[in-house]
Design an enzyme around this catalytic site. Structure first.
Site, PDB file in Angstrom:
ATOM      1  N   LYS A 169       1.044  -1.293   0.120  1.00  0.00           N
ATOM      2  CA  LYS A 169      -0.051  -0.336   0.044  1.00  0.00           C
ATOM      3  C   LYS A 169       1.078   0.949  -0.077  1.00  0.00           C
ATOM      4  CE  LYS A 169      -4.362   0.841   0.455  1.00  0.00           C
ATOM      5  NZ  LYS A 169      -5.599   0.243   0.279  1.00  0.00           N
TER       6      LYS A 169
HETATM    7  N1  GLU Z   1      -7.403  -0.475  -2.973  1.00  0.00           N
HETATM    8  C1  GLU Z   1      -7.824  -1.626  -3.736  1.00  0.00           C
HETATM    9  C2  GLU Z   1      -7.746  -2.565  -2.426  1.00  0.00           C
HETATM   10  O1  GLU Z   1      -8.144  -1.603  -0.960  1.00  0.00           O
HETATM   11  C3  GLU Z   1      -7.379  -1.405  -5.092  1.00  0.00           C
HETATM   12  C4  GLU Z   1      -5.676  -2.759  -5.013  1.00  0.00           C
HETATM   13  C5  GLU Z   1      -5.566  -2.811  -6.321  1.00  0.00           C
HETATM   14  O2  GLU Z   1      -6.072  -3.140  -6.892  1.00  0.00           O
HETATM   15  O3  GLU Z   1      -4.139  -2.768  -6.111  1.00  0.00           O
HETATM   16  O4  GLU Z   1      -8.505  -3.075  -2.414  1.00  0.00           O
END
Ligand code: GLU
Length: 409
Positions: A102
């Site tokens: 993240k």
């Molecule tokens: N931000 C989204 C999540 O928390 C998507 C992450 C992604 O598509 O890599 O799952």
């Protein structure tokens, strides 16, 4: 309680139940790499502004790292780490070949104009391009970022590394993005809400739904459920909240929000406060905004039978315990909102094969992946007599643990 304390507690509860040693638990919880960079840029008024950017790469035992980028004033190292761990369990739970990461920038995007937002994004990529990439770590949208931001990331990354659309997902459909990626998280939330109601022998027709957060995820979930007969009785965003016990006309409301920028003062409704929104009487409450909104203070007063965690980490563990005592069923974030990363995976596969799927194929494959993960979680929860969150963590951690043991250190 911080977001990280919450996600760590959920992890240890499951890991203890699996009998994982303290050393193994430490290995699985320790992030592999944490990057913290200065993102300095010139604003349009000529002043220099300095922001802090993060990328936390938690665990890549099952594949390249994957996870969104969040632009929000509350982004900090601890929060990003906690969200990165969730991505590790989430990608394992839906069984896509990724690890968890993240990132984000501590910034209020509402204070930036589009050209400043673009410069900020490009400067961030200048700082992190060496640690991301299609086989290393693939960013995607999260709160405060969107397809346009992903397009800038791809463009900037390619200046260093050449043509490489698979370096980021959630891109615009016109620029190597996937049909169905934008709706994917909301669709998954809607689909699993219906699966849960079916399991509980509840009638979807007329089921009252409350949605906190009316951005990408909230709007697509609302539309999906409205089209299938549910009654969306209250919604809220960062500017205000509204309700209509007879059910809101969701397509009309979305049109209103597109023009006005908020649900606030929507004509066919009455206003409610942000706190009252979470306490409305309903069958299903869907938190779809920031984390940590369900606390030990408000949990005793929640009047929903089911909580579907469209947001990441919306429930404090004390609130989770209260819901359990009160027989309120919680569908956990790592399952409920996994539709986004699942279609990100489909986008990455399409980019790597240079072969485009049509929308029906994306939807079919998404529905299949989500239904499979739901069924496995439900079955494990039933056999082990645990709640759905614990079952989801057991499955996710189990897969990561096995990959780690097989691959070795
Ligand atoms: N931000 C989204 C999540 O928390 C998507 C992450 C992604 O598509 O890599 O799952």
């Amino acid at each position: 309680m911080s977001g990280r304390e919450s996600t760590d507690r959920y992890f240890h509860e499951a890991a203890d139940m699996m009998g994982l040693s303290a050393n193994m638990q430490r290995l699985l919880l320790t992030p592999e790499r944490q990057v913290k960079v200065q993102v300095a840029m010139k604003m349009d008024n000529g002043e220099i502004a300095t922001f802090i950017g993060f990328r936390v790469q938690h665990n890549k035992a099952r594949g390249p790292l994957k996870g969104g980028l969040r632009y929000h004033p509350e982004v900090d190292e601890d929060e990003v780490l906690s969200l990165a761990t969730l991505m590790t369990w989430k990608t394992a739970l839906v069984n896509i070949p990724y690890g968890g990461a993240k990132g984000g920038i501590q910034v209020d995007v509402r204070k930036l104009n589009p050209s400043e937002l673009e410069r900020l994004t490009r400067r961030f990529v200048d700082e992190i391009h060496d640690v991301i990439g299609p086989d290393k770590d693939i960013p995607a949208p999260d709160m405060g970022t969107n397809a346009q931001v992903m397009a800038w990331i791809m463009n900037q990354y390619e200046k260093y590394h050449g043509f490489n659309p698979a370096c980021v997902t959630g891109k615009p459909v016109e620029l190597h993005g996937a049909d169905g990626r934008e709706e994917a998280t909301g669709r998954g939330v809607g689909l699993l809400t219906i699966s849960l109601l079916e399991k509980m022998s509840e009638d979807l027709n007329g089921a009252r739904i409350v949605i906190q957060g009316f951005g990408n995820v909230g709007t697509f979930a609302a539309r999906y459920l409205f089209e299938r007969g549910a009654k969306i009785v209250a919604v809220g965003d960062a500017f205000g909240a509204i309700r209509n016990p007879d059910g809101l006309n969701v397509p009309d409301l979305i049109e209103y929000v597109t023009k006005q920028g908020s649900v606030k003062e929507y004509p066919e409704s009455e206003p409610v406060s942000a706190e009252e929104l979470l306490l409305q009487e309903c069958e299903v409450l869907i938190p779809a905004a920031v984390g940590g909104v369900l606390t030990k203070e408000n949990a005793p007063h929640v009047r929903a039978k089911y909580i579907i965690e469209a947001a990441n980490n919306p429930t404090h563990p004390e609130a989770d315990d209260i819901f359990e005592e009160r027989n309120i069923i919680v569908l956990p974030d790592i399952l409920a909102n996994a539709g986004g990363v699942t279609v990100s995976y489909f986008e990455w596969v399409q980019n790597r094969q240079h072969f485009r799927w049509d929308l029906d194929r994306v939807r079919d494959e998404l529905d299949r992946k989500m239904s499979e993960a739901f069924a496995r979680t439900w079955d494990l929860a039933t056999t082990k007599k645990v709640n759905l969150r614990l079952a989801a963590y057991l499955l996710g951690i189990g897969r990561v643990g096995r990959a780690t043991a097989l691959g070795g250190i």
